[in-house]
Design an enzyme around this catalytic site. Sequence first.
Site, PDB file in Angstrom:
ATOM      1  N   SER A  81      10.299   0.389  -9.178  1.00 49.26           N
ATOM      2  CA  SER A  81      10.723   0.202 -10.564  1.00 49.26           C
ATOM      3  C   SER A  81      11.150   1.523 -11.180  1.00 49.26           C
ATOM      4  CB  SER A  81       9.562  -0.400 -11.371  1.00 49.26           C
ATOM      5  OG  SER A  81       9.774  -0.184 -12.750  1.00 49.26           O
ATOM      6  N   SER A 156       0.203   2.355   3.357  1.00 49.90           N
ATOM      7  CA  SER A 156       1.345   3.107   3.883  1.00 49.90           C
ATOM      8  C   SER A 156       1.250   3.086   5.390  1.00 49.90           C
ATOM      9  CB  SER A 156       1.253   4.558   3.393  1.00 49.90           C
ATOM     10  OG  SER A 156       1.954   5.410   4.266  1.00 49.90           O
ATOM     11  N   ASP A 158       2.611   5.090   7.406  1.00 51.96           N
ATOM     12  CA  ASP A 158       2.739   6.433   8.006  1.00 51.96           C
ATOM     13  C   ASP A 158       1.413   7.157   8.217  1.00 51.96           C
ATOM     14  OD1 ASP A 158       5.388   6.020   7.843  1.00 51.96           O
ATOM     15  OD2 ASP A 158       5.769   7.409   6.204  1.00 51.96           O
ATOM     16  N   HIS A 291      12.108  -1.526  10.817  1.00 54.98           N
ATOM     17  CA  HIS A 291      11.189  -2.327  10.006  1.00 54.98           C
ATOM     18  C   HIS A 291      10.245  -3.216  10.791  1.00 54.98           C
ATOM     19  CE1 HIS A 291      13.372  -0.711   6.685  1.00 54.98           C
ATOM     20  NE2 HIS A 291      12.438  -1.200   5.886  1.00 54.98           N
ATOM     21  N   VAL A 292      10.483  -3.345  12.075  1.00 57.53           N
ATOM     22  CA  VAL A 292       9.529  -4.089  12.912  1.00 57.53           C
ATOM     23  C   VAL A 292       8.122  -3.511  12.716  1.00 57.53           C
ATOM     24  CG1 VAL A 292       8.850  -4.401  15.325  1.00 57.53           C
ATOM     25  CG2 VAL A 292      11.220  -4.708  14.655  1.00 57.53           C
ATOM     26  N   GLN A 293       8.077  -2.191  12.492  1.00 59.23           N
ATOM     27  CA  GLN A 293       6.776  -1.516  12.387  1.00 59.23           C
ATOM     28  C   GLN A 293       5.997  -1.926  11.139  1.00 59.23           C
ATOM     29  OE1 GLN A 293       7.486   2.906  13.517  1.00 59.23           O
ATOM     30  NE2 GLN A 293       9.484   1.983  13.249  1.00 59.23           N
ATOM     31  N   ARG A 294       6.716  -2.359  10.118  1.00 64.37           N
ATOM     32  CA  ARG A 294       6.043  -2.762   8.878  1.00 64.37           C
ATOM     33  C   ARG A 294       5.505  -4.179   8.963  1.00 64.37           C
ATOM     34  NH1 ARG A 294       6.359   0.398   4.813  1.00 64.37           N
ATOM     35  NH2 ARG A 294       8.173   1.701   4.524  1.00 64.37           N
ATOM     36  N   ARG A 466     -22.719  -4.528  37.570  1.00 67.86           N
ATOM     37  CA  ARG A 466     -23.856  -4.486  36.637  1.00 67.86           C
ATOM     38  C   ARG A 466     -25.128  -3.990  37.328  1.00 67.86           C
ATOM     39  NH1 ARG A 466     -21.179  -8.906  34.125  1.00 67.86           N
ATOM     40  NH2 ARG A 466     -20.710  -8.313  31.967  1.00 67.86           N
TER      41      ARG A 466
HETATM   42  P1  ADP Z   1       5.372   4.870  -2.386  1.00 64.67           P
HETATM   43  O1  ADP Z   1       4.303   4.443  -3.338  1.00 64.67           O
HETATM   44  O2  ADP Z   1       5.357   4.051  -1.143  1.00 64.67           O
HETATM   45  O3  ADP Z   1       5.352   6.353  -2.159  1.00 64.67           O
HETATM   46  P2  ADP Z   1       7.682   5.167  -4.125  1.00 64.67           P
HETATM   47  O4  ADP Z   1       7.652   6.643  -4.084  1.00 64.67           O
HETATM   48  O5  ADP Z   1       9.019   4.505  -3.974  1.00 64.67           O
HETATM   49  O6  ADP Z   1       6.774   4.475  -3.039  1.00 64.67           O
HETATM   50  O7  ADP Z   1       7.048   4.712  -5.517  1.00 64.67           O
HETATM   51  C1  ADP Z   1       6.938   3.356  -5.868  1.00 64.67           C
HETATM   52  C2  ADP Z   1       7.079   3.187  -7.360  1.00 64.67           C
HETATM   53  O8  ADP Z   1       6.077   3.961  -8.033  1.00 64.67           O
HETATM   54  C3  ADP Z   1       8.380   3.697  -7.941  1.00 64.67           C
HETATM   55  O9  ADP Z   1       9.429   2.745  -7.853  1.00 64.67           O
HETATM   56  C4  ADP Z   1       8.008   3.944  -9.398  1.00 64.67           C
HETATM   57  O10 ADP Z   1       8.021   2.755 -10.131  1.00 64.67           O
HETATM   58  C5  ADP Z   1       6.575   4.435  -9.279  1.00 64.67           C
HETATM   59  N1  ADP Z   1       6.563   5.908  -9.294  1.00 64.67           N
HETATM   60  C6  ADP Z   1       6.697   6.748  -8.245  1.00 64.67           C
HETATM   61  N2  ADP Z   1       6.644   8.040  -8.652  1.00 64.67           N
HETATM   62  C7  ADP Z   1       6.467   8.008  -9.995  1.00 64.67           C
HETATM   63  C8  ADP Z   1       6.324   9.004 -11.015  1.00 64.67           C
HETATM   64  N3  ADP Z   1       6.356  10.304 -10.721  1.00 64.67           N
HETATM   65  N4  ADP Z   1       6.156   8.579 -12.293  1.00 64.67           N
HETATM   66  C9  ADP Z   1       6.122   7.256 -12.590  1.00 64.67           C
HETATM   67  N5  ADP Z   1       6.250   6.300 -11.676  1.00 64.67           N
HETATM   68  C10 ADP Z   1       6.431   6.639 -10.408  1.00 64.67           C
END
Ligand code: ADP
Length: 748
Positions: A81, A156, A158, A291-294, A466
Amino acid sequence: MTDRQPVRSVAVLTSGGDASGMNAAVRAVVRTALHHALDVYAVREGYKGLVTGGDLIAPLTSRDVGGILQRGGSIIGSARSDEFRTRDGRRRAAANLLERGIDALVVIGGDGSLTGADTFRREWPQLSADLVDAGRIDQQVVDRHPQLRLAGLVGSIDNDMFGTDMTIGADTALHRIADAIDAIHSTAASHQRSFVIEVMGRHCGYLALMSALATGANWVLIPENPPDVEDWRESLASSLEAGRRMGRRQNLVIVAEGALDRDGEPITSDMVKQVLESHLGEDTRVTVLGHVQRGGSPSPFDRYLGTVLGFAAVECLVAGEADDEPQVIGIREQKVVSSPLVECVERTRQVADVIAARNYEEAMRLRGRSFMESFRTLRTLTRSKAHTPTPESRHLRLAVLHGGGPAPGMNTAVRVAVRLGLDHGHTMLGVRNGFAGLRDGAVRELDWMSVSEWVWRGGAELGVSRFIPQGDDLDGLASQIADHRIDGLLMVGGWAGYAAAHALHALRESKPALGLPIVCLPATINNDLPGSDLSIGSDTALGSIVGDVDKIKQSAVAAGRCFVVEVMGHDCGYLALMGGLASGAERVYLPEEGITLDGLRADVHSLTQGFATGKRLGLVIRSEHADDIYTTGFIHALFEKEGGNLFDVREAILGHVQQGGDPSPFDRILATRLAARCVEFLLEQAGQPDPSSAMIGLESARIGFTDLSRFPDLIESGPQRPIEQSWLSLRPIARVMSGQPPHPVDGP
Ligand code: ADP
């Protein structure tokens, strides 16, 4: 004392890239919150839902999160977002929470999501004040929710985050990678082809390194530790060429997507392919796993991890541990721990910065000891042959054998021990059929290539037995040890192997030939050995149990049935409890607790009530030795009779499939780490005037040794299990997940 407002409502959201096991965490948050009589909401579509509000923030019931453990991804949706990155977006998010009286949040995501959550939490008082000024929210509402309490779980694949040894989703990703590579192995070996496999990990080589260890890859390229040479191409080509000369039928190179050379320039999978084609003239194929890994159903470990972390997140919020500072809930050293979120995010980012600054030594150091150890072990294992011993180096003869039943991962451990021993210039002996074989002199030398494909093979190539020696057998063993000039013994096995090793060790003073160092490496699906929280093979067995129970559950839902599933474990309930946690069983019968009539009566009552109010599936898991009288057949008959027309009952005894199959990535990795340390132990002890013997194990996730003389003191006198079993502390969580009271109603 401050007038702390107790937590009344909790919301849970999943954000960023999805990861398998997130659903287990959502389920655990919901059920633990309900257990504390809190209102619990799901925020759908991550921060997007938080900003949008409306139907995207909705209450969840216990049943809403039923049947989701086995599903990959996130059932409540995970989205990115951009609006939440703005203050206006976060103000709207605060309004949506305040309107519903929510002031506690569990965020499951990566470091980006957790950073966003922390910003939101810090701004909360100001955002609330803005909303009052704008007339959106009443001051009284804001007064009731002066702060936002935040607990973060790391989802995650990773495994790239501080605050936890494992992130939710990483183990499942390793399963996907290992499955793919195992499949590629056979085609690679048939055609003598070279394969380059690219795995995820932009700043983190965890998946690449661990999958290389788990699949016997011949070379690995990771961001943290680029090849330590000017020309990596030349170095890669000459190593693989040497392997071919030694008779290797395949070449397998694993590349992390963020792999770099010493100058910080990317090394891509296509570049590796070009090297293999131009320098070696090999027919080379690149597979980018992507994406298979996810995807796919979460592994038992990820279901367990999501469950215990989700549970702990709510406990942390309720106990006020996140009141002053947001926390990341993770596992470290097998224990659930909470750590300050901001620090975890900062340290995570530090690794990326250190890599960007080409300070690779520091990057490895930050990844921690087991990462570095694994890298070192891999370097030796991928050699085409052992180092040539120097004339002055010491020469030992070390033997490897099994004891007990077969366990997946035994071959992996033998391969590692043999190669590391040979690499140090020693002779490595394999004993066929355990201690019975040793008594009969079934001893042969193992060379580098003789164990080359053992990394992923299930069963036990050396053979198991055994047999526990007594009386004359011990004389026979002593003379074989002397005849073969064995300087140290590695026993990879289970209960009978431990008992046999102890019997030998106990006679070391009266029989000089038995005065050699012996080290026992725990390998049994039962996980019933002293000196280690985990044994090799039990993760694979759990995978088999959970895979079968998932299928059984599907058939049961379709027919409105209750299943009574019996699993192995001998006198130890580990597989039953962990299988129950990972498959969502409502009741687990353990040998440690026994079964009582009152308990069965309560279970019948809860099942009939459940089915009468719309429940479609019942699942209970019984450990094979849970009780002598109340057998699986008995429980089946009892439930069938009492279920009447409400539900019918089937039993499933899973049997020996649980001992079979190729070892899981976790078992292969653990086998590798433990075997490497066992060889070090034997090299240290052999030749000492009074050498020690030991049981190696993972206790609180640290690898350590327990004196073998203590074996009888650490086990129960009747049943075959250790006195201390750390996994028993998970019983209350299993009860909360199944909606039972947290304390056992039957038994201790
Ligand atoms: P991940 O959590 O897997 O590292 P992202 O880095 O894409 O994934 O972050 C997911 C979401 O978290 C973003 O789309 C955003 O809505 C929110 N987000 C990430 N960094 C920030 C930030 N510095 N400030 C506010 N919201 C953030």
